[in-house]
Scaffold this motif. Structure first.
Motif, PDB file in Angstrom:
ATOM      1  N   MET A   1     -44.403  79.935  18.785  1.00 23.92           N
ATOM      2  CA  MET A   1     -43.269  79.023  18.874  1.00 23.92           C
ATOM      3  C   MET A   1     -42.471  79.064  17.573  1.00 23.92           C
ATOM      4  O   MET A   1     -43.008  78.888  16.489  1.00 23.92           O
ATOM      5  CB  MET A   1     -43.750  77.590  19.123  1.00 23.92           C
ATOM      6  CG  MET A   1     -44.383  77.388  20.486  1.00 23.92           C
ATOM      7  SD  MET A   1     -45.054  75.724  20.674  1.00 23.92           S
ATOM      8  CE  MET A   1     -43.563  74.750  20.457  1.00 23.92           C
ATOM      9  N   ALA A   2     -41.158  79.275  17.695  1.00 24.06           N
ATOM     10  CA  ALA A   2     -40.329  79.422  16.514  1.00 24.06           C
ATOM     11  C   ALA A   2     -40.267  78.150  15.682  1.00 24.06           C
ATOM     12  O   ALA A   2     -40.009  78.196  14.483  1.00 24.06           O
ATOM     13  CB  ALA A   2     -38.925  79.840  16.931  1.00 24.06           C
ATOM     14  N   ASP A   3     -40.481  76.978  16.320  1.00 24.20           N
ATOM     15  CA  ASP A   3     -40.398  75.722  15.585  1.00 24.20           C
ATOM     16  C   ASP A   3     -41.754  75.295  15.014  1.00 24.20           C
ATOM     17  O   ASP A   3     -41.856  74.230  14.400  1.00 24.20           O
ATOM     18  CB  ASP A   3     -39.823  74.610  16.463  1.00 24.20           C
ATOM     19  CG  ASP A   3     -40.655  74.366  17.724  1.00 24.20           C
ATOM     20  OD1 ASP A   3     -41.549  75.198  18.018  1.00 24.20           O
ATOM     21  OD2 ASP A   3     -40.414  73.356  18.404  1.00 24.20           O
ATOM     22  N   ALA A   4     -42.778  76.098  15.207  1.00 23.00           N
ATOM     23  CA  ALA A   4     -44.080  75.782  14.622  1.00 23.00           C
ATOM     24  C   ALA A   4     -44.004  75.950  13.110  1.00 23.00           C
ATOM     25  O   ALA A   4     -43.194  76.710  12.583  1.00 23.00           O
ATOM     26  CB  ALA A   4     -45.151  76.693  15.204  1.00 23.00           C
ATOM     27  N   GLU A   5     -44.863  75.222  12.419  1.00 20.29           N
ATOM     28  CA  GLU A   5     -44.862  75.292  10.955  1.00 20.29           C
ATOM     29  C   GLU A   5     -45.746  76.422  10.429  1.00 20.29           C
ATOM     30  O   GLU A   5     -45.738  76.704   9.226  1.00 20.29           O
ATOM     31  CB  GLU A   5     -45.280  73.949  10.365  1.00 20.29           C
ATOM     32  CG  GLU A   5     -44.234  72.867  10.626  1.00 20.29           C
ATOM     33  CD  GLU A   5     -44.483  71.610   9.827  1.00 20.29           C
ATOM     34  OE1 GLU A   5     -45.628  71.375   9.400  1.00 20.29           O
ATOM     35  OE2 GLU A   5     -43.518  70.853   9.620  1.00 20.29           O
ATOM     36  N   VAL A   6     -46.483  77.044  11.321  1.00 17.42           N
ATOM     37  CA  VAL A   6     -47.259  78.236  10.977  1.00 17.42           C
ATOM     38  C   VAL A   6     -47.050  79.252  12.094  1.00 17.42           C
ATOM     39  O   VAL A   6     -47.267  78.944  13.268  1.00 17.42           O
ATOM     40  CB  VAL A   6     -48.762  77.920  10.827  1.00 17.42           C
ATOM     41  CG1 VAL A   6     -49.530  79.193  10.475  1.00 17.42           C
ATOM     42  CG2 VAL A   6     -48.999  76.854   9.759  1.00 17.42           C
ATOM     43  N   LEU A   7     -46.606  80.436  11.732  1.00 16.49           N
ATOM     44  CA  LEU A   7     -46.339  81.483  12.712  1.00 16.49           C
ATOM     45  C   LEU A   7     -47.349  82.605  12.558  1.00 16.49           C
ATOM     46  O   LEU A   7     -47.790  82.913  11.448  1.00 16.49           O
ATOM     47  CB  LEU A   7     -44.930  82.054  12.521  1.00 16.49           C
ATOM     48  CG  LEU A   7     -43.776  81.041  12.498  1.00 16.49           C
ATOM     49  CD1 LEU A   7     -42.460  81.762  12.238  1.00 16.49           C
ATOM     50  CD2 LEU A   7     -43.721  80.256  13.799  1.00 16.49           C
ATOM     51  N   LEU A   8     -47.715  83.231  13.664  1.00 13.99           N
ATOM     52  CA  LEU A   8     -48.644  84.360  13.658  1.00 13.99           C
ATOM     53  C   LEU A   8     -48.050  85.516  14.429  1.00 13.99           C
ATOM     54  O   LEU A   8     -47.630  85.373  15.577  1.00 13.99           O
ATOM     55  CB  LEU A   8     -49.983  83.960  14.282  1.00 13.99           C
ATOM     56  CG  LEU A   8     -50.994  85.098  14.508  1.00 13.99           C
ATOM     57  CD1 LEU A   8     -51.414  85.728  13.182  1.00 13.99           C
ATOM     58  CD2 LEU A   8     -52.215  84.595  15.279  1.00 13.99           C
ATOM     59  N   GLU A   9     -48.006  86.666  13.782  1.00 16.15           N
ATOM     60  CA  GLU A   9     -47.639  87.919  14.438  1.00 16.15           C
ATOM     61  C   GLU A   9     -48.748  88.922  14.158  1.00 16.15           C
ATOM     62  O   GLU A   9     -49.314  88.923  13.058  1.00 16.15           O
ATOM     63  CB  GLU A   9     -46.327  88.471  13.876  1.00 16.15           C
ATOM     64  CG  GLU A   9     -45.150  87.522  13.888  1.00 16.15           C
ATOM     65  CD  GLU A   9     -44.007  88.060  13.036  1.00 16.15           C
ATOM     66  OE1 GLU A   9     -43.571  89.209  13.285  1.00 16.15           O
ATOM     67  OE2 GLU A   9     -43.564  87.340  12.125  1.00 16.15           O
ATOM     68  N   VAL A  10     -49.047  89.760  15.136  1.00 17.70           N
ATOM     69  CA  VAL A  10     -50.038  90.822  14.941  1.00 17.70           C
ATOM     70  C   VAL A  10     -49.376  92.138  15.292  1.00 17.70           C
ATOM     71  O   VAL A  10     -48.819  92.314  16.380  1.00 17.70           O
ATOM     72  CB  VAL A  10     -51.289  90.601  15.812  1.00 17.70           C
ATOM     73  CG1 VAL A  10     -52.260  91.765  15.627  1.00 17.70           C
ATOM     74  CG2 VAL A  10     -51.962  89.281  15.464  1.00 17.70           C
ATOM     75  N   VAL A  14     -52.628  94.344  11.762  1.00 21.61           N
ATOM     76  CA  VAL A  14     -52.377  93.410  10.660  1.00 21.61           C
ATOM     77  C   VAL A  14     -51.844  92.100  11.219  1.00 21.61           C
ATOM     78  O   VAL A  14     -50.853  92.082  11.953  1.00 21.61           O
ATOM     79  CB  VAL A  14     -51.365  93.991   9.653  1.00 21.61           C
ATOM     80  CG1 VAL A  14     -51.046  92.969   8.560  1.00 21.61           C
ATOM     81  CG2 VAL A  14     -51.898  95.280   9.037  1.00 21.61           C
ATOM     82  N   ALA A  15     -52.512  91.018  10.872  1.00 16.98           N
ATOM     83  CA  ALA A  15     -52.025  89.686  11.217  1.00 16.98           C
ATOM     84  C   ALA A  15     -51.123  89.202  10.090  1.00 16.98           C
ATOM     85  O   ALA A  15     -51.503  89.239   8.919  1.00 16.98           O
ATOM     86  CB  ALA A  15     -53.202  88.729  11.397  1.00 16.98           C
ATOM     87  N   VAL A  16     -49.925  88.770  10.453  1.00 15.98           N
ATOM     88  CA  VAL A  16     -48.988  88.211   9.473  1.00 15.98           C
ATOM     89  C   VAL A  16     -48.841  86.729   9.769  1.00 15.98           C
ATOM     90  O   VAL A  16     -48.373  86.333  10.840  1.00 15.98           O
ATOM     91  CB  VAL A  16     -47.622  88.913   9.537  1.00 15.98           C
ATOM     92  CG1 VAL A  16     -46.660  88.285   8.520  1.00 15.98           C
ATOM     93  CG2 VAL A  16     -47.771  90.401   9.266  1.00 15.98           C
ATOM     94  N   VAL A  17     -49.275  85.904   8.820  1.00  9.27           N
ATOM     95  CA  VAL A  17     -49.214  84.453   8.948  1.00  9.27           C
ATOM     96  C   VAL A  17     -48.087  83.954   8.049  1.00  9.27           C
ATOM     97  O   VAL A  17     -48.075  84.237   6.847  1.00  9.27           O
ATOM     98  CB  VAL A  17     -50.553  83.803   8.540  1.00  9.27           C
ATOM     99  CG1 VAL A  17     -50.458  82.285   8.581  1.00  9.27           C
ATOM    100  CG2 VAL A  17     -51.668  84.299   9.455  1.00  9.27           C
ATOM    101  N   THR A  18     -47.148  83.224   8.635  1.00 10.35           N
ATOM    102  CA  THR A  18     -45.984  82.757   7.891  1.00 10.35           C
ATOM    103  C   THR A  18     -45.992  81.241   7.786  1.00 10.35           C
ATOM    104  O   THR A  18     -46.050  80.538   8.807  1.00 10.35           O
ATOM    105  CB  THR A  18     -44.676  83.198   8.580  1.00 10.35           C
ATOM    106  OG1 THR A  18     -44.686  84.629   8.729  1.00 10.35           O
ATOM    107  CG2 THR A  18     -43.468  82.781   7.755  1.00 10.35           C
ATOM    108  N   LEU A  19     -45.951  80.737   6.560  1.00 11.26           N
ATOM    109  CA  LEU A  19     -45.737  79.306   6.332  1.00 11.26           C
ATOM    110  C   LEU A  19     -44.267  79.032   6.653  1.00 11.26           C
ATOM    111  O   LEU A  19     -43.371  79.614   6.027  1.00 11.26           O
ATOM    112  CB  LEU A  19     -46.046  78.939   4.882  1.00 11.26           C
ATOM    113  CG  LEU A  19     -47.412  79.376   4.333  1.00 11.26           C
ATOM    114  CD1 LEU A  19     -47.577  78.939   2.878  1.00 11.26           C
ATOM    115  CD2 LEU A  19     -48.544  78.823   5.186  1.00 11.26           C
ATOM    116  N   ASN A  20     -44.021  78.149   7.599  1.00 10.95           N
ATOM    117  CA  ASN A  20     -42.678  78.031   8.175  1.00 10.95           C
ATOM    118  C   ASN A  20     -42.144  76.602   8.108  1.00 10.95           C
ATOM    119  O   ASN A  20     -41.722  76.032   9.108  1.00 10.95           O
ATOM    120  CB  ASN A  20     -42.705  78.536   9.627  1.00 10.95           C
ATOM    121  CG  ASN A  20     -41.316  78.645  10.232  1.00 10.95           C
ATOM    122  OD1 ASN A  20     -40.385  79.108   9.580  1.00 10.95           O
ATOM    123  ND2 ASN A  20     -41.175  78.212  11.475  1.00 10.95           N
TER     124      ASN A  20
END
Length: 247
Positions: A1-10, A14-20
């Motif tokens: 979800m784009a409005d989540a405060e933590v994003l996960l892409e794989v 490689v997992a990329v975790v973004t503080l959002n």
């Protein structure tokens, strides 16, 4: 979800975790911490993932604990809701330190307080040359928490840890590399690409990466007190300092 405060892409193992939460410079709330823990659990459950990069949206990596959260907790740090909320923040970066794959913090902008703990929890750090790394607890009138003294000093030693954590010295990315606080300092725009380059290398063999990093963490330990014990040891002093500031 784009409005989540933590994003996960794989991507490519490689997992990329973004503080959002860029509007508050990615300062941690209990809810955001809960999202982080859930994301780390999700990464561990995917055997095809062989590395993790944690990065941040906006101009700051992480401004520490959210001011409103800290202020409310300071009124009565021992109150169940306040204590549990602070515990979730501690748990989020401790959980990063337990993720089953090698982890890299891609640090741009500033990292303060609990934000420092977040990058210290990773196995490796790639930082912007002009990044601002600040312990910052004492300046806020707070005792450090989350095992800060242990996880900082195990990287940079007693003298540099004292300079940062007790005497308030700020470190940029270039100095961080000199101290052993980061592996490499690069231009701001190159931070995430460099972190991903390294992550893809180890993620090429996810099964081996998980075994190797588990043993790496067991073998490469030089703290007199374990991180887990230090987190609990610091807790009463931090609670006292928060209550004092609120009064």
């Amino acid at each position: 979800m784009a409005d989540a405060e933590v994003l996960l892409e794989v991507d490519g193992g490689v997992a990329v975790v973004t503080l959002n939460a860029p509007d508050r410079r990615n300062a941690l709330t209990p809810q955001m911490a809960e999202e982080l823990i859930s994301v780390f659990d999700e990464v561990d459950a995917q055997p095809e993932v062989g590395a993790l990069v944690v990065r941040a949206a906006g101009r700051s990596f992480c401004a520490g604990g959210d001011i409103a959260t800290l202020t409310n907790a300071g009124k009565d740090p021992a109150a169940p809701d306040a204590y549990e909320g602070m515990s979730r923040i501690y748990d989020s970066f401790y959980r990063l330190g337990q993720v089953k794959v090698p982890t890299i913090a891609a640090v741009r902008g500033s990292a303060v307080g609990a934000g420092m703990n977040m990058l210290l929890a990773a196995d490796l750090r790639i930082v912007a040359s002009d990044a601002r790394l600040i312990a910052g607890f004492l300046k806020r009138g707070m005792h450090p928490g989350g095992g800060h003294f242990v996880i900082l000093s195990r990287l940079i030693g007693r003298e540099a840890a004292a300079a940062m954590a007790l005497f308030g010295e700020e470190v940029d990315g270039t100095k961080a590399v000199e101290l052993g606080l980061a592996w490499e300092a690069v231009d701001d725009a190159a931070v995430e690409d460099r972190a991903l380059e390294l992550a893809r290398r180890v993620a090429a063999d996810p099964e081996l990466a998980r075994v190797a990093v588990g043993n790496f963490r067991k073998e490469v330990v030089n703290g007199a007190v374990s991180w887990e014990v230090a987190t609990q040891f610091e807790r009463p002093a931090q609670m006292w300092s928060m209550r004092r500031s609120a009064g």
